[in-house]
Scaffold this motif. Structure first.
Motif, PDB file in Angstrom:
ATOM      1  N   ASP A 121     -24.190  38.537 114.584  1.00  0.00           N
ATOM      2  CA  ASP A 121     -23.199  39.459 114.574  1.00  0.00           C
ATOM      3  C   ASP A 121     -23.606  40.407 113.793  1.00  0.00           C
ATOM      4  O   ASP A 121     -22.614  41.290 113.521  1.00  0.00           O
ATOM      5  CB  ASP A 121     -21.876  38.649 114.489  1.00  0.00           C
ATOM      6  CG  ASP A 121     -21.608  38.080 115.782  1.00  0.00           C
ATOM      7  OD1 ASP A 121     -22.051  38.557 116.733  1.00  0.00           O
ATOM      8  OD2 ASP A 121     -20.675  37.217 115.616  1.00  0.00           O
ATOM      9  N   VAL A 122     -24.183  40.405 112.685  1.00  0.00           N
ATOM     10  CA  VAL A 122     -24.195  41.481 111.644  1.00  0.00           C
ATOM     11  C   VAL A 122     -24.838  42.703 112.103  1.00  0.00           C
ATOM     12  O   VAL A 122     -26.042  42.394 112.653  1.00  0.00           O
ATOM     13  CB  VAL A 122     -25.310  40.940 110.325  1.00  0.00           C
ATOM     14  CG1 VAL A 122     -25.116  41.834 109.265  1.00  0.00           C
ATOM     15  CG2 VAL A 122     -24.615  39.461 110.004  1.00  0.00           C
ATOM     16  N   PRO A 123     -24.119  43.866 111.877  1.00  0.00           N
ATOM     17  CA  PRO A 123     -24.857  45.010 112.669  1.00  0.00           C
ATOM     18  C   PRO A 123     -25.781  45.522 111.571  1.00  0.00           C
ATOM     19  O   PRO A 123     -25.951  45.267 110.435  1.00  0.00           O
ATOM     20  CB  PRO A 123     -23.509  46.058 112.725  1.00  0.00           C
ATOM     21  CG  PRO A 123     -22.726  45.255 111.539  1.00  0.00           C
ATOM     22  CD  PRO A 123     -22.955  44.057 111.298  1.00  0.00           C
ATOM     23  N   LYS A 124     -26.529  46.330 112.198  1.00  0.00           N
ATOM     24  CA  LYS A 124     -27.620  47.463 111.595  1.00  0.00           C
ATOM     25  C   LYS A 124     -26.829  48.200 110.740  1.00  0.00           C
ATOM     26  O   LYS A 124     -25.778  48.481 110.789  1.00  0.00           O
ATOM     27  CB  LYS A 124     -28.195  48.152 112.338  1.00  0.00           C
ATOM     28  CG  LYS A 124     -29.267  49.094 111.907  1.00  0.00           C
ATOM     29  CD  LYS A 124     -29.925  49.984 112.754  1.00  0.00           C
ATOM     30  CE  LYS A 124     -30.857  51.207 112.388  1.00  0.00           C
ATOM     31  NZ  LYS A 124     -30.184  52.175 111.583  1.00  0.00           N
ATOM     32  N   ASP A 125     -27.397  48.324 109.413  1.00  0.00           N
ATOM     33  CA  ASP A 125     -26.605  48.920 108.466  1.00  0.00           C
ATOM     34  C   ASP A 125     -25.305  48.200 107.749  1.00  0.00           C
ATOM     35  O   ASP A 125     -24.563  48.671 106.887  1.00  0.00           O
ATOM     36  CB  ASP A 125     -26.160  50.293 108.409  1.00  0.00           C
ATOM     37  CG  ASP A 125     -27.462  50.961 109.009  1.00  0.00           C
ATOM     38  OD1 ASP A 125     -28.436  51.108 108.148  1.00  0.00           O
ATOM     39  OD2 ASP A 125     -27.457  52.064 109.802  1.00  0.00           O
ATOM     40  N   GLY A 126     -25.143  46.976 108.132  1.00  0.00           N
ATOM     41  CA  GLY A 126     -24.246  46.052 107.738  1.00  0.00           C
ATOM     42  C   GLY A 126     -24.552  45.594 106.363  1.00  0.00           C
ATOM     43  O   GLY A 126     -25.597  45.257 106.179  1.00  0.00           O
ATOM     44  N   VAL A 127     -23.397  45.392 105.389  1.00  0.00           N
ATOM     45  CA  VAL A 127     -23.805  44.605 104.163  1.00  0.00           C
ATOM     46  C   VAL A 127     -22.880  43.349 104.278  1.00  0.00           C
ATOM     47  O   VAL A 127     -21.659  43.578 104.452  1.00  0.00           O
ATOM     48  CB  VAL A 127     -23.093  45.435 102.967  1.00  0.00           C
ATOM     49  CG1 VAL A 127     -23.313  44.292 101.506  1.00  0.00           C
ATOM     50  CG2 VAL A 127     -23.805  46.605 102.983  1.00  0.00           C
ATOM     51  N   MET A 128     -23.526  41.940 104.472  1.00  0.00           N
ATOM     52  CA  MET A 128     -23.063  40.745 104.324  1.00  0.00           C
ATOM     53  C   MET A 128     -22.126  40.833 102.877  1.00  0.00           C
ATOM     54  O   MET A 128     -22.948  40.535 102.017  1.00  0.00           O
ATOM     55  CB  MET A 128     -24.044  39.791 104.598  1.00  0.00           C
ATOM     56  CG  MET A 128     -24.886  39.903 105.804  1.00  0.00           C
ATOM     57  SD  MET A 128     -26.233  38.867 105.935  1.00  0.00           S
ATOM     58  CE  MET A 128     -25.509  37.386 106.351  1.00  0.00           C
ATOM     59  N   ILE A 129     -20.949  40.588 103.107  1.00  0.00           N
ATOM     60  CA  ILE A 129     -20.057  40.486 101.627  1.00  0.00           C
ATOM     61  C   ILE A 129     -19.227  39.185 101.689  1.00  0.00           C
ATOM     62  O   ILE A 129     -18.599  39.258 102.705  1.00  0.00           O
ATOM     63  CB  ILE A 129     -19.263  41.675 101.417  1.00  0.00           C
ATOM     64  CG1 ILE A 129     -18.549  41.712 100.055  1.00  0.00           C
ATOM     65  CG2 ILE A 129     -18.455  42.103 102.520  1.00  0.00           C
ATOM     66  CD1 ILE A 129     -17.973  43.005  99.503  1.00  0.00           C
ATOM     67  N   TYR A 130     -19.576  38.165 101.015  1.00  0.00           N
ATOM     68  CA  TYR A 130     -19.250  36.879 101.037  1.00  0.00           C
ATOM     69  C   TYR A 130     -17.991  36.302 100.164  1.00  0.00           C
ATOM     70  O   TYR A 130     -18.311  36.568  98.858  1.00  0.00           O
ATOM     71  CB  TYR A 130     -20.363  35.886 100.724  1.00  0.00           C
ATOM     72  CG  TYR A 130     -21.625  36.001 101.621  1.00  0.00           C
ATOM     73  CD1 TYR A 130     -21.911  34.609 102.400  1.00  0.00           C
ATOM     74  CD2 TYR A 130     -22.576  36.859 101.385  1.00  0.00           C
ATOM     75  CE1 TYR A 130     -23.039  34.586 103.009  1.00  0.00           C
ATOM     76  CE2 TYR A 130     -23.672  36.884 102.412  1.00  0.00           C
ATOM     77  CZ  TYR A 130     -23.773  35.700 103.079  1.00  0.00           C
ATOM     78  OH  TYR A 130     -24.988  35.471 103.818  1.00  0.00           O
ATOM     79  N   ASP A 131     -17.062  35.909 100.613  1.00  0.00           N
ATOM     80  CA  ASP A 131     -15.955  35.330  99.975  1.00  0.00           C
ATOM     81  C   ASP A 131     -16.407  33.597 100.099  1.00  0.00           C
ATOM     82  O   ASP A 131     -15.709  32.958 101.079  1.00  0.00           O
ATOM     83  CB  ASP A 131     -14.793  35.611 100.488  1.00  0.00           C
ATOM     84  CG  ASP A 131     -13.410  34.866  99.971  1.00  0.00           C
ATOM     85  OD1 ASP A 131     -13.728  34.301  98.691  1.00  0.00           O
ATOM     86  OD2 ASP A 131     -12.153  34.723 100.575  1.00  0.00           O
ATOM     87  N   THR A 132     -16.922  33.249  98.957  1.00  0.00           N
ATOM     88  CA  THR A 132     -17.367  31.803  99.261  1.00  0.00           C
ATOM     89  C   THR A 132     -16.407  30.837  98.957  1.00  0.00           C
ATOM     90  O   THR A 132     -16.634  29.671  99.079  1.00  0.00           O
ATOM     91  CB  THR A 132     -18.813  31.486  98.644  1.00  0.00           C
ATOM     92  OG1 THR A 132     -18.477  31.795  97.145  1.00  0.00           O
ATOM     93  CG2 THR A 132     -19.795  32.707  98.767  1.00  0.00           C
ATOM     94  N   ASN A 133     -15.505  31.235  97.824  1.00  0.00           N
ATOM     95  CA  ASN A 133     -14.659  30.157  97.174  1.00  0.00           C
ATOM     96  C   ASN A 133     -15.502  29.042  96.496  1.00  0.00           C
ATOM     97  O   ASN A 133     -14.858  27.870  96.326  1.00  0.00           O
ATOM     98  CB  ASN A 133     -13.717  29.687  98.165  1.00  0.00           C
ATOM     99  CG  ASN A 133     -12.766  30.791  98.569  1.00  0.00           C
ATOM    100  OD1 ASN A 133     -11.815  31.333  98.051  1.00  0.00           O
ATOM    101  ND2 ASN A 133     -12.875  31.142  99.856  1.00  0.00           N
ATOM    102  N   ASP A 134     -16.560  29.202  96.014  1.00  0.00           N
ATOM    103  CA  ASP A 134     -17.629  28.355  95.684  1.00  0.00           C
ATOM    104  C   ASP A 134     -18.321  28.687  94.328  1.00  0.00           C
ATOM    105  O   ASP A 134     -18.357  30.093  94.185  1.00  0.00           O
ATOM    106  CB  ASP A 134     -18.537  28.040  96.792  1.00  0.00           C
ATOM    107  CG  ASP A 134     -19.604  26.821  96.577  1.00  0.00           C
ATOM    108  OD1 ASP A 134     -19.041  25.869  95.729  1.00  0.00           O
ATOM    109  OD2 ASP A 134     -20.582  26.828  97.419  1.00  0.00           O
ATOM    110  N   THR A 135     -18.587  27.643  93.573  1.00  0.00           N
ATOM    111  CA  THR A 135     -19.201  27.971  92.202  1.00  0.00           C
ATOM    112  C   THR A 135     -20.596  26.928  92.145  1.00  0.00           C
ATOM    113  O   THR A 135     -21.079  26.949  90.960  1.00  0.00           O
ATOM    114  CB  THR A 135     -18.151  27.626  91.225  1.00  0.00           C
ATOM    115  OG1 THR A 135     -17.940  26.300  91.165  1.00  0.00           O
ATOM    116  CG2 THR A 135     -17.324  28.446  91.214  1.00  0.00           C
ATOM    117  N   ASN A 136     -20.802  26.381  93.052  1.00  0.00           N
ATOM    118  CA  ASN A 136     -22.200  25.443  92.813  1.00  0.00           C
ATOM    119  C   ASN A 136     -23.509  25.371  93.980  1.00  0.00           C
ATOM    120  O   ASN A 136     -24.248  24.867  93.274  1.00  0.00           O
ATOM    121  CB  ASN A 136     -21.391  24.018  93.082  1.00  0.00           C
ATOM    122  CG  ASN A 136     -20.622  23.740  92.078  1.00  0.00           C
ATOM    123  OD1 ASN A 136     -20.905  23.817  90.835  1.00  0.00           O
ATOM    124  ND2 ASN A 136     -19.146  23.284  92.481  1.00  0.00           N
ATOM    125  N   SER A 137     -23.207  26.224  94.945  1.00  0.00           N
ATOM    126  CA  SER A 137     -24.256  26.254  96.059  1.00  0.00           C
ATOM    127  C   SER A 137     -24.778  27.678  96.381  1.00  0.00           C
ATOM    128  O   SER A 137     -24.140  28.473  96.055  1.00  0.00           O
ATOM    129  CB  SER A 137     -24.038  25.550  97.234  1.00  0.00           C
ATOM    130  OG  SER A 137     -22.699  26.022  97.686  1.00  0.00           O
TER     131      SER A 137
END
Length: 228
Positions: A86-102
């Motif tokens: 689903d990631v479009p061309k010219d898309g920037v995957m921007i992650y809200d992971t809520n994580d500090t370990n992986s």
């Protein structure tokens, strides 16, 4: 969850708008955003480029997840692969992971995403396989590195939805601009005006720089060009 054809996703990314940001740097964009009253659009400064000189410009594709030690690794992997489609061309995957370990991005993901024209990744979380990612030149901004794979301990909740990344509200289609100074998110509805004004500001700064190099005093240069 987004379920659109590739052609529909590609039409959502305004390539002409993105082109306006290609010659801009984050300080100019951040200064203009401040003038517009958007004072909290720069991600946490601990989110930095994986390699010096990396830059990213693209349309925000937010991803949301959370730590979960009870996940089925095979199911998580399949959701990752579905999300990648689903990631479009010219898309920037921007992650809200809520994580500090992986690590939430690695070599194989980059190898599959890069040929599709994905612009890069901004991760409020971790990345691994860093030497290969650097060699491939895929722009990644991240909080930390670790060899620990998230597949066994993290749940991918949704994508293509509003998220808060590095303390900044991000919506699908917002413009993401990152360089060595940090990452700025420009809301889609003002992105064209911000780009135009940032170019004007950059032009004024060029004039001030030229004046200073010619020996003009800082105060006089400011008085003439009304910026510094």
């Amino acid at each position: 969850m987004i379920n659109q054809s590739t052609s529909e996703r590609e039409r959502e990314v305004d390539e002409e708008l993105l082109a306006k940001y290609e010659d801009l740097y984050t300080p100019a964009v951040a200064d203009v955003m401040h003038e517009y009253g958007y004072e909290e659009q720069t991600l946490d400064p601990e989110i930095t480029p994986l390699d010096d000189g990396m830059t990213v410009i693209g349309s925000a594709f937010p991803i949301v997840g959370r730590p979960n030690r009870s996940v089925n690794a095979d199911e998580v992997l399949k959701r990752f692969l579905e999300m990648h489609e689903d990631v479009p061309k010219d898309g920037v995957m921007i992650y809200d992971t809520n994580d500090t370990n992986s690590a939430h991005l690695g070599e194989l993901e980059v190898t599959s995403l890069q040929p599709s024209g994905v612009a890069g990744a901004v991760i409020d979380g971790g990345v691994r396989d860093t030497s290969v990612i650097r060699e491939r030149g895929f722009p990644v901004f991240n909080r930390y590195t670790t060899p620990v794979d998230c597949i066994f301990r993290w749940e991918l909740l949704d994508w293509g939805v509003d998220a808060v990344v590095g303390g900044v509200q991000v919506s699908p289609g917002d413009i993401v601009v990152g360089d060595g100074d940090g990452v700025v998110v420009v809301p889609q509805e003002i992105a064209e005006d911000v780009a135009d004004d940032a170019h004007e500001m950059a032009s004024s700064e060029d004039a001030v720089r030229a004046a200073l190099e010619d020996g003009v005093g800082a105060f006089d240069a400011y008085e003439e060009h009304e910026t510094f």
